[in-house]
Design a protein around this motif. Structure first.
Motif, PDB file in Angstrom:
ATOM      1  N   GLY B  38       0.707  -1.113   0.308  1.00  0.00           N
ATOM      2  CA  GLY B  38      -0.409  -0.348  -0.123  1.00  0.00           C
ATOM      3  C   GLY B  38       0.545   1.256   0.087  1.00  0.00           C
ATOM      4  N   TYR B  39       1.466   1.669   0.834  1.00  0.00           N
ATOM      5  CA  TYR B  39       2.768   2.219   0.641  1.00  0.00           C
ATOM      6  C   TYR B  39       3.590   2.746  -0.805  1.00  0.00           C
ATOM      7  CZ  TYR B  39       7.336   4.972   2.177  1.00  0.00           C
ATOM      8  OH  TYR B  39       8.295   5.907   1.755  1.00  0.00           O
ATOM      9  N   GLU B  40       3.613   1.643  -1.062  1.00  0.00           N
ATOM     10  CA  GLU B  40       4.390   1.446  -2.274  1.00  0.00           C
ATOM     11  C   GLU B  40       3.144   2.192  -3.182  1.00  0.00           C
ATOM     12  OE1 GLU B  40       6.694  -1.441  -3.993  1.00  0.00           O
ATOM     13  OE2 GLU B  40       8.369  -0.354  -2.620  1.00  0.00           O
ATOM     14  N   ALA B  41       1.760   1.655  -3.167  1.00  0.00           N
ATOM     15  CA  ALA B  41       1.603   2.451  -4.297  1.00  0.00           C
ATOM     16  C   ALA B  41       0.822   3.678  -4.119  1.00  0.00           C
ATOM     17  CB  ALA B  41      -0.388   1.599  -3.819  1.00  0.00           C
ATOM     18  N   TRP B  42       1.189   3.653  -3.108  1.00  0.00           N
ATOM     19  CA  TRP B  42       1.313   5.754  -2.344  1.00  0.00           C
ATOM     20  C   TRP B  42       1.960   6.237  -3.002  1.00  0.00           C
ATOM     21  CZ3 TRP B  42      -3.255   6.992  -1.088  1.00  0.00           C
ATOM     22  CH2 TRP B  42      -3.951   8.450  -0.795  1.00  0.00           C
ATOM     23  N   MET B  43       2.973   5.841  -2.838  1.00  0.00           N
ATOM     24  CA  MET B  43       4.325   6.757  -2.973  1.00  0.00           C
ATOM     25  C   MET B  43       4.906   6.423  -4.553  1.00  0.00           C
ATOM     26  SD  MET B  43       4.903   7.866  -0.519  1.00  0.00           S
ATOM     27  CE  MET B  43       6.580   9.371  -0.412  1.00  0.00           C
ATOM     28  N   ASP B  44       4.042   5.664  -5.553  1.00  0.00           N
ATOM     29  CA  ASP B  44       5.142   4.885  -6.681  1.00  0.00           C
ATOM     30  C   ASP B  44       4.659   6.016  -7.719  1.00  0.00           C
ATOM     31  OD1 ASP B  44       5.114   3.790  -8.102  1.00  0.00           O
ATOM     32  OD2 ASP B  44       3.144   3.305  -9.243  1.00  0.00           O
ATOM     33  N   GLU B  45       6.110   6.527  -8.116  1.00  0.00           N
ATOM     34  CA  GLU B  45       6.150   7.504  -9.620  1.00  0.00           C
ATOM     35  C   GLU B  45       6.585   6.804 -10.304  1.00  0.00           C
ATOM     36  OE1 GLU B  45       9.027  10.684  -7.554  1.00  0.00           O
ATOM     37  OE2 GLU B  45       8.841   9.666  -5.922  1.00  0.00           O
ATOM     38  N   ASP B  46       6.370   6.840 -11.618  1.00  0.00           N
ATOM     39  CA  ASP B  46       6.742   6.290 -12.544  1.00  0.00           C
ATOM     40  C   ASP B  46       7.917   6.555 -13.184  1.00  0.00           C
ATOM     41  OD1 ASP B  46       5.023   4.332 -11.646  1.00  0.00           O
ATOM     42  OD2 ASP B  46       3.454   4.203 -13.525  1.00  0.00           O
ATOM     43  N   MET B  47       8.847   6.970 -12.610  1.00  0.00           N
ATOM     44  CA  MET B  47       9.985   7.464 -12.165  1.00  0.00           C
ATOM     45  C   MET B  47      10.414   5.775 -14.458  1.00  0.00           C
ATOM     46  SD  MET B  47      12.485   6.428  -9.256  1.00  0.00           S
ATOM     47  CE  MET B  47      13.952   6.980  -9.947  1.00  0.00           C
ATOM     48  N   PRO B  48      10.998   6.440 -15.084  1.00  0.00           N
ATOM     49  CA  PRO B  48      11.531   5.578 -16.350  1.00  0.00           C
ATOM     50  C   PRO B  48      12.691   4.799 -15.878  1.00  0.00           C
ATOM     51  CG  PRO B  48      11.047   7.611 -17.052  1.00  0.00           C
ATOM     52  CD  PRO B  48      11.452   7.783 -15.768  1.00  0.00           C
ATOM     53  N   PRO B  49      12.667   3.481 -16.621  1.00  0.00           N
ATOM     54  CA  PRO B  49      13.937   2.902 -16.454  1.00  0.00           C
ATOM     55  C   PRO B  49      15.351   3.429 -16.593  1.00  0.00           C
ATOM     56  CG  PRO B  49      12.706   1.429 -17.699  1.00  0.00           C
ATOM     57  CD  PRO B  49      12.412   2.686 -18.115  1.00  0.00           C
ATOM     58  N   GLU B  50      16.240   3.298 -15.826  1.00  0.00           N
ATOM     59  CA  GLU B  50      17.895   4.302 -15.689  1.00  0.00           C
ATOM     60  C   GLU B  50      18.927   3.351 -16.028  1.00  0.00           C
ATOM     61  OE1 GLU B  50      16.837   7.615 -13.218  1.00  0.00           O
ATOM     62  OE2 GLU B  50      19.334   7.528 -13.229  1.00  0.00           O
ATOM     63  N   PHE B  51      19.594   3.259 -16.675  1.00  0.00           N
ATOM     64  CA  PHE B  51      20.355   2.010 -16.445  1.00  0.00           C
ATOM     65  C   PHE B  51      21.873   2.687 -15.912  1.00  0.00           C
ATOM     66  CE2 PHE B  51      17.921   0.740 -19.651  1.00  0.00           C
ATOM     67  CZ  PHE B  51      16.459   0.154 -18.905  1.00  0.00           C
ATOM     68  N   SER B  52      23.022   1.842 -15.453  1.00  0.00           N
ATOM     69  CA  SER B  52      23.693   2.332 -14.912  1.00  0.00           C
ATOM     70  C   SER B  52      24.795   0.621 -15.253  1.00  0.00           C
ATOM     71  CB  SER B  52      24.264   2.595 -13.229  1.00  0.00           C
ATOM     72  OG  SER B  52      23.677   1.325 -12.836  1.00  0.00           O
ATOM     73  N   ILE B  53      25.942   0.890 -16.004  1.00  0.00           N
ATOM     74  CA  ILE B  53      26.734  -0.444 -16.801  1.00  0.00           C
ATOM     75  C   ILE B  53      28.082  -0.637 -15.965  1.00  0.00           C
ATOM     76  CG2 ILE B  53      27.407  -1.852 -18.144  1.00  0.00           C
ATOM     77  CD1 ILE B  53      24.573  -0.457 -19.772  1.00  0.00           C
ATOM     78  N   ALA B  54      28.192  -1.556 -15.183  1.00  0.00           N
ATOM     79  CA  ALA B  54      29.878  -1.902 -14.543  1.00  0.00           C
ATOM     80  C   ALA B  54      30.725  -2.957 -14.954  1.00  0.00           C
ATOM     81  CB  ALA B  54      29.781  -1.894 -13.264  1.00  0.00           C
ATOM     82  N   ILE B  55      31.340  -2.896 -15.452  1.00  0.00           N
ATOM     83  CA  ILE B  55      32.443  -3.828 -16.397  1.00  0.00           C
ATOM     84  C   ILE B  55      32.661  -4.640 -14.871  1.00  0.00           C
ATOM     85  CG2 ILE B  55      33.928  -5.303 -17.529  1.00  0.00           C
ATOM     86  CD1 ILE B  55      33.392  -2.788 -19.792  1.00  0.00           C
ATOM     87  N   THR B  56      32.455  -6.026 -14.555  1.00  0.00           N
ATOM     88  CA  THR B  56      33.049  -6.697 -14.055  1.00  0.00           C
ATOM     89  C   THR B  56      34.565  -7.982 -14.004  1.00  0.00           C
ATOM     90  OG1 THR B  56      31.322  -8.443 -14.600  1.00  0.00           O
ATOM     91  CG2 THR B  56      31.110  -7.386 -12.989  1.00  0.00           C
ATOM     92  N   ALA B  57      34.634  -8.034 -15.354  1.00  0.00           N
ATOM     93  CA  ALA B  57      35.429  -8.949 -15.887  1.00  0.00           C
ATOM     94  C   ALA B  57      36.509  -8.822 -17.548  1.00  0.00           C
ATOM     95  CB  ALA B  57      35.431 -10.823 -15.188  1.00  0.00           C
ATOM     96  N   ARG B  58      37.306  -9.219 -17.504  1.00  0.00           N
ATOM     97  CA  ARG B  58      37.247  -9.333 -19.510  1.00  0.00           C
ATOM     98  C   ARG B  58      38.262 -10.895 -19.346  1.00  0.00           C
ATOM     99  NH1 ARG B  58      39.677  -4.462 -21.460  1.00  0.00           N
ATOM    100  NH2 ARG B  58      38.199  -2.507 -21.109  1.00  0.00           N
ATOM    101  N   THR B  59      37.832 -11.207 -19.885  1.00  0.00           N
ATOM    102  CA  THR B  59      38.434 -12.219 -20.149  1.00  0.00           C
ATOM    103  C   THR B  59      38.894 -12.346 -21.636  1.00  0.00           C
ATOM    104  OG1 THR B  59      36.512 -13.398 -19.179  1.00  0.00           O
ATOM    105  CG2 THR B  59      39.060 -14.908 -19.213  1.00  0.00           C
ATOM    106  N   GLN B  60      39.962 -13.680 -21.764  1.00  0.00           N
ATOM    107  CA  GLN B  60      40.402 -14.386 -22.920  1.00  0.00           C
ATOM    108  C   GLN B  60      39.718 -15.588 -23.404  1.00  0.00           C
ATOM    109  OE1 GLN B  60      43.066 -12.463 -24.963  1.00  0.00           O
ATOM    110  NE2 GLN B  60      42.131 -13.608 -26.654  1.00  0.00           N
ATOM    111  N   VAL B  61      38.807 -15.402 -24.355  1.00  0.00           N
ATOM    112  CA  VAL B  61      38.318 -17.035 -24.641  1.00  0.00           C
ATOM    113  C   VAL B  61      38.044 -17.483 -26.021  1.00  0.00           C
ATOM    114  CG1 VAL B  61      35.981 -16.427 -23.255  1.00  0.00           C
ATOM    115  CG2 VAL B  61      35.999 -15.423 -25.184  1.00  0.00           C
ATOM    116  N   GLU B  62      38.061 -18.339 -26.446  1.00  0.00           N
ATOM    117  CA  GLU B  62      38.131 -19.186 -27.680  1.00  0.00           C
ATOM    118  C   GLU B  62      38.433 -18.444 -28.657  1.00  0.00           C
ATOM    119  OE1 GLU B  62      38.641 -23.201 -29.974  1.00  0.00           O
ATOM    120  OE2 GLU B  62      38.006 -23.364 -27.850  1.00  0.00           O
ATOM    121  N   GLY B  63      38.749 -17.908 -29.454  1.00  0.00           N
ATOM    122  CA  GLY B  63      38.271 -17.228 -30.526  1.00  0.00           C
ATOM    123  C   GLY B  63      37.944 -15.642 -30.283  1.00  0.00           C
ATOM    124  N   GLY B  64      38.313 -15.206 -29.392  1.00  0.00           N
ATOM    125  CA  GLY B  64      37.594 -13.606 -28.909  1.00  0.00           C
ATOM    126  C   GLY B  64      37.925 -13.494 -27.325  1.00  0.00           C
TER     127      GLY B  64
END
Lengths: 293, 136
Positions: B38-64
């Motif tokens: 109910g609280y969420e329903a009350w406070m609900d403001e529709d924020m459009p999706p907002e992304f943040s991207i973080a690279i976690t690993a870089r690896t040499q793999v076969e063929g790439g």
């Protein structure tokens, strides 16, 4: 089973009845298992589900089957050892029927890695084994035909009155919820619905689930419906049975979602939303279990 | 306690304490849950999706070369069919790009994935960003 009958029965009759029991179990496994055996997401889950979660599900299924067998067999004067035997047979039937149908549907082929086949069969065996047990009870019970007739006349081996303890009542609701949850939880629709719903929808769903649960058991006069004793206000049973039942359905929903990896890296609010969505069929299953079992 | 007689179940007239205790605990949980939603329903403001991207690993793999990353959605709305593009930039010029699509990135949650390049970016800049999404 009727004592007089048993004494007169020879070995042939005994084994014939056992085979009929097996047949009913197999029929139940198929009847209750087919929706899941034909669900793509469950095949995929078979190979990508985390192995220790699958392992846990398979282990949890054992006491569940034994208790269920004991409950179903209880009224028909079965012992703990018989319950254990019935549970083992049901699990075995679940595995056999699942593998047979998956092979028939071309979902398991010889060139596949062994672990994939095993995963697919294992995940299907859980609902199928519950189905096998339900099949034995709902498609005629473990007694033979003659006993069924006896039962109608009220002179059979079924005691006229049995008491279900409170814990067992909650357990039955858990089984009902688990069964319906396993049916719908693997599909992508559950999380999609949770994403589409606003909190307002969720509120309505929760209230509706609880109301349906209560109505199913106490208001709509199904066979096996529960009576509220005279002089007890309706909210007594509402607090003692319906609300705990809904909580049981919620917990089972969370467990099933977690097992299928639907809760990983998800915000608590989103977890709650999917649990509310899944608890809706769960609540119906829980209420139905109280009526049927 | 429930008593079953000839397929009719009757709840016991005098329930035990544990039944009430369970009932009260459940009632509290249900009310808390309804309160939260109910609280969420009350406070609900529709924020459009907002992304943040973080690279976690870089690896040499076969063929790439594999670059793994987490994508988090900070908004209260879930995004579907999120397309993420990875680019290798060499002094502002794009050398190679590759796409990956996420079925869902749930609200206030994160998903992880990887982009496979055919070459090792080495010291060159790797840029990973979300290029589009749909509403579920």
């Amino acid at each position: 089973m009727n004592g007089v009958m048993t004494e007169r029965d020879d070995d042939a009759g005994e084994s014939r009845r056992f085979l009929i029991g097996l047949g009913r179990g197999a029929a139940g496994a198929m009847l209750f298992g087919i929706p899941m055996l034909m669900t793509m997401e469950l095949w995929q889950l078979g190979f990508y589900i985390e192995r220790w979660r699958l392992f846990l599900l398979l282990i949890v299924n054992i006491p569940l089957l034994i208790l269920l067998a004991h409950r179903i067999g209880f009224e028909r004067t079965s012992t703990a050892a018989e319950a254990f035997r019935d549970a083992t047979i049901a699990y075995g039937l679940g595995i056999v029927i699942s593998s047979a149908i998956l092979v028939m549907l071309g979902d398991i082929k010889p060139h596949m890695p062994f672990s994939e086949m095993l995963g697919k069969i294992a995940i299907q065996a859980v609902p199928a084994s519950i189905g096998a047990l339900l099949g034995r009870s709902q498609l005629g019970g473990q007694a033979g035909q003659d006993d069924d007739e006896d039962r109608k006349e009220g002179g059979g081996a079924v005691p006229d009155e049995i008491s279900t303890s409170y814990g067992r009542e909650l357990f039955l609701m858990a089984v009902g919820a688990l069964f319906l949850n396993l049916n719908v939880a693997p599909t992508e629709e559950i999380i999609l619905i949770a994403y589409k719903m606003t909190p307002w929808h969720a509120l309505v769903t929760m209230v509706a689930s609880i109301a349906i649960m209560h109505g199913f058991v106490y208001a709509v006069a199904f066979k096996g419906t529960h009576d509220i004793p005279e002089g007890t206000p309706w909210w007594h049973v509402f607090f003692r049975f319906t609300l705990p039942g809904y909580m049981v359905a919620m917990l089972i929903s969370l467990y099933v979602l977690w097992t299928f990896g639907r809760l990983d890296d998800t915000a608590p609010a989103e977890m709650l939303m999917s649990a509310i969505v899944l608890a809706f069929p769960g609540a119906i299953g829980a209420a139905a279990a109280r009526l049927i079992l | 306690m429930t008593t079953t007689a000839k397929n009719r179940h009757t709840e016991a007239r005098e329930p035990r304490l544990i039944e009430w205790a369970t009932g009260v605990v459940s009632a509290i949980l249900v009310v808390a849950m309804i309160g939260w939603v109910g609280y969420e329903a009350w406070m609900d403001e529709d924020m459009p999706p907002e992304f943040s991207i973080a690279i976690t690993a870089r690896t040499q793999v076969e063929g790439g070369y594999r670059v793994e990353f987490d994508i988090a959605n900070k908004a209260t709305v879930t995004a579907a069919a999120v397309t993420v593009r990875g680019e290798i930039l060499d002094g502002g010029n794009m050398v190679e790009d590759a796409d990956v699509t996420f079925d869902y990135v749930p609200a206030e949650s994160k998903s992880s994935g990887a982009i496979l390049f055919s070459q090792d970016p080495g010291a060159r800049e790797v840029r990973i960003r979300a290029v589009g999404y749909t509403d579920p």
